[in-house]
Scaffold this active site. Sequence first.
Site, PDB file in Angstrom:
ATOM      1  N   HIS A   1       0.876  -1.176   0.000  1.00 50.07           N
ATOM      2  CA  HIS A   1       0.000   0.000   0.000  1.00 50.07           C
ATOM      3  C   HIS A   1       0.912   1.224   0.000  1.00 50.07           C
ATOM      4  CE1 HIS A   1      -3.619  -2.383   0.840  1.00 50.07           C
ATOM      5  NE2 HIS A   1      -2.812  -3.139   1.552  1.00 50.07           N
ATOM      6  N   LEU A   2       0.951   1.935  -1.119  1.00 51.00           N
ATOM      7  CA  LEU A   2       1.864   3.082  -1.209  1.00 51.00           C
ATOM      8  C   LEU A   2       1.149   4.406  -0.928  1.00 51.00           C
ATOM      9  CD1 LEU A   2       4.244   2.056  -4.143  1.00 51.00           C
ATOM     10  CD2 LEU A   2       4.341   1.468  -1.727  1.00 51.00           C
ATOM     11  N   ARG A   3      -0.156   4.357  -0.717  1.00 54.79           N
ATOM     12  CA  ARG A   3      -0.955   5.483  -0.192  1.00 54.79           C
ATOM     13  C   ARG A   3      -1.093   6.684  -1.107  1.00 54.79           C
ATOM     14  NH1 ARG A   3      -3.177   1.924   2.900  1.00 54.79           N
ATOM     15  NH2 ARG A   3      -2.206   1.515   4.913  1.00 54.79           N
TER      16      ARG A   3
ATOM     17  N   ASN B   1      -6.408   0.651  -2.941  1.00 61.48           N
ATOM     18  CA  ASN B   1      -7.280   1.311  -1.947  1.00 61.48           C
ATOM     19  C   ASN B   1      -6.723   2.664  -1.519  1.00 61.48           C
ATOM     20  OD1 ASN B   1      -5.178   0.058  -0.504  1.00 61.48           O
ATOM     21  ND2 ASN B   1      -6.426  -0.259   1.321  1.00 61.48           N
TER      22      ASN B   1
ATOM     23  N   ASP C   1      -8.645  -5.063  -2.439  1.00 63.38           N
ATOM     24  CA  ASP C   1      -7.986  -5.308  -1.145  1.00 63.38           C
ATOM     25  C   ASP C   1      -8.337  -4.269  -0.080  1.00 63.38           C
ATOM     26  OD1 ASP C   1      -6.063  -6.897   0.452  1.00 63.38           O
ATOM     27  OD2 ASP C   1      -5.138  -4.934   0.626  1.00 63.38           O
TER      28      ASP C   1
ATOM     29  N   HIS D   1      -9.395 -10.233  -1.195  1.00 63.82           N
ATOM     30  CA  HIS D   1      -9.240 -10.024   0.240  1.00 63.82           C
ATOM     31  C   HIS D   1     -10.391 -10.831   0.848  1.00 63.82           C
ATOM     32  CE1 HIS D   1      -8.877  -7.335   3.950  1.00 63.82           C
ATOM     33  NE2 HIS D   1     -10.048  -7.933   4.114  1.00 63.82           N
TER      34      HIS D   1
ATOM     35  N   ASN E   1      -5.352  -6.661   9.291  1.00 63.95           N
ATOM     36  CA  ASN E   1      -6.503  -7.305   8.689  1.00 63.95           C
ATOM     37  C   ASN E   1      -6.027  -8.154   7.504  1.00 63.95           C
ATOM     38  OD1 ASN E   1      -9.096  -8.003   8.166  1.00 63.95           O
ATOM     39  ND2 ASN E   1      -9.616  -6.104   7.095  1.00 63.95           N
TER      40      ASN E   1
ATOM     41  N   ASP F   1       2.262  -6.974   2.325  1.00 66.12           N
ATOM     42  CA  ASP F   1       1.111  -6.195   2.803  1.00 66.12           C
ATOM     43  C   ASP F   1       1.608  -4.955   3.561  1.00 66.12           C
ATOM     44  OD1 ASP F   1      -1.411  -5.279   3.217  1.00 66.12           O
ATOM     45  OD2 ASP F   1      -2.087  -6.933   4.475  1.00 66.12           O
TER      46      ASP F   1
ATOM     47  N   HIS G   1       0.836   3.508   8.286  1.00 66.63           N
ATOM     48  CA  HIS G   1      -0.159   4.348   8.947  1.00 66.63           C
ATOM     49  C   HIS G   1       0.559   5.344   9.833  1.00 66.63           C
ATOM     50  CE1 HIS G   1      -3.772   2.392   7.566  1.00 66.63           C
ATOM     51  NE2 HIS G   1      -3.303   1.204   7.902  1.00 66.63           N
TER      52      HIS G   1
HETATM   53  O1  DOR Z   1      -4.009  -4.665   7.601  1.00 60.98           O
HETATM   54  C1  DOR Z   1      -4.404  -4.255   6.523  1.00 60.98           C
HETATM   55  N1  DOR Z   1      -4.146  -2.993   6.103  1.00 60.98           N
HETATM   56  N2  DOR Z   1      -5.126  -5.072   5.731  1.00 60.98           N
HETATM   57  C2  DOR Z   1      -5.730  -4.636   4.615  1.00 60.98           C
HETATM   58  O2  DOR Z   1      -6.362  -5.426   3.964  1.00 60.98           O
HETATM   59  C3  DOR Z   1      -5.633  -3.211   4.211  1.00 60.98           C
HETATM   60  C4  DOR Z   1      -4.416  -2.602   4.765  1.00 60.98           C
HETATM   61  C5  DOR Z   1      -4.389  -1.090   4.641  1.00 60.98           C
HETATM   62  O3  DOR Z   1      -4.693  -0.575   3.573  1.00 60.98           O
HETATM   63  O4  DOR Z   1      -4.022  -0.430   5.606  1.00 60.98           O
END
Ligand code: DOR
Length: 446
Positions: free
Chosen positions: A69-71, A101, A159, A186, A285, A312, A316
Amino acid sequence: MSDVLVFRGVRAIDPASALDAEVDVVVERGRILRIGPGVGGDAAASERARVVQRPGAWLLPGLVDLHAHLREPGAEGKEDIASGLRAAAAGGFVDVCAMPNTRPVNDSRVVTETLVAKARDLATVRLHPIGAITMGQRGEQLTEMADMRAAGAVAVSDDGRCVTNSQVMRRALEYAATFDLPVIQHAEDHALTEGAQMHEGAISTKLGLRGWPRIAEDIIVARDVLLAEYVGARYHVAHVSTEGAVRILREAKARGIAVTAEVTPHHLLLTHESLLGYDTACKVNPPLREARDVETLRRALADGTIDCVATDHAPHGVLDKNVELAEAAPGMIGLELCLPLLLGLVREGSLPLSRLIDALTAAPARIVGLEPPRLREGASADLILVDPTLSWTIDPTRLRTKSRNTPFAGRTVQGRVAMTVCGGRIVHEEGIEDLHHAPRSAHRTL
Ligand code: DOR
């Protein structure tokens, strides 16, 4: 930068090329020119050559991550493409697949194109967007997968959300199958996980927290395997976490269904007991499971039932994690920690080194149809130099990612990526990075 790069006396390991030998490796104009004992002698004498000699070092194919996830776009404070790809290079990854996402969701050609263009301008490791399965990841209307694929998407996934509607999933598999695009699920039946904070079991009961039962994953994997068989599509399960899902995958593979799966380092290393202190860094998750799941996942990775490892990587910020568990965002960073953490499993004897390398290189590349990085004469020079004996203590403030959310902070690991070469260019090097980031790295614990 030198035109010629010569690695002298390295242990070159590439299971896909049946290679494990002490050799010299010569890289010229982006390609591996020669591999063999002593073959670097002449090249090393050239003025144009940069010679790398590091006793005991390994040379491996560059790593491939199917799940990061590169945001960007939308949450660049947590990570952006530049910082994410820097972290990837530091972790030894030369190919990174970016989950959709983001805000906005990557559910269109224009977002896919933007990501590809940004990554190309950075001229570092390669970014491969994953497009969404449904518009806005709402689980209803399919995206224009053909458009995203034409713009460079290598797979589709919602995902973070599961495609729970069976009709939508069936149509997604049918549509994606027309151009052989893998559909990455997912696997979470959201009706069974509403309000869940962690794995449903003895610890969630003890802590009085709502649990995420294994069955919520198993039900979706079982249904999807049936759909994939019916439709004849390529189906990939993201971050497998339960023993039940492994059993279903094993049976599906035995029956010749085109299913593949990935597992994360954290699901291979941690259990729900890590949540006993309400540590939000351990909230992910799917959630961390029980010791018997971890055991099953390790065995399944070792025997190939689980095809590959994916990070994954889920950065954050403090505001997402320094809150009570119920409010905390799920996820942990992974790109720079994956290889060192998993080398621990190799040393323990739970995972053969050759399987780990395959699971981080050729196996994931095959799933999304990328050219697998190889140590072979004539191949593109996508490789990493690893110091397998170097011990270092994980300090999140010294990583390249913008975020710090990892429960592995303070853990001492052994093994470190010393150099990453992508398409013949050095995109990461310990020493050089240290000079550029002097204040941060002055205290680097190696
Ligand atoms: O832990 C997770 N973080 N699981 C996911 O499926 C999404 C991801 C996120 O985008 O932070």
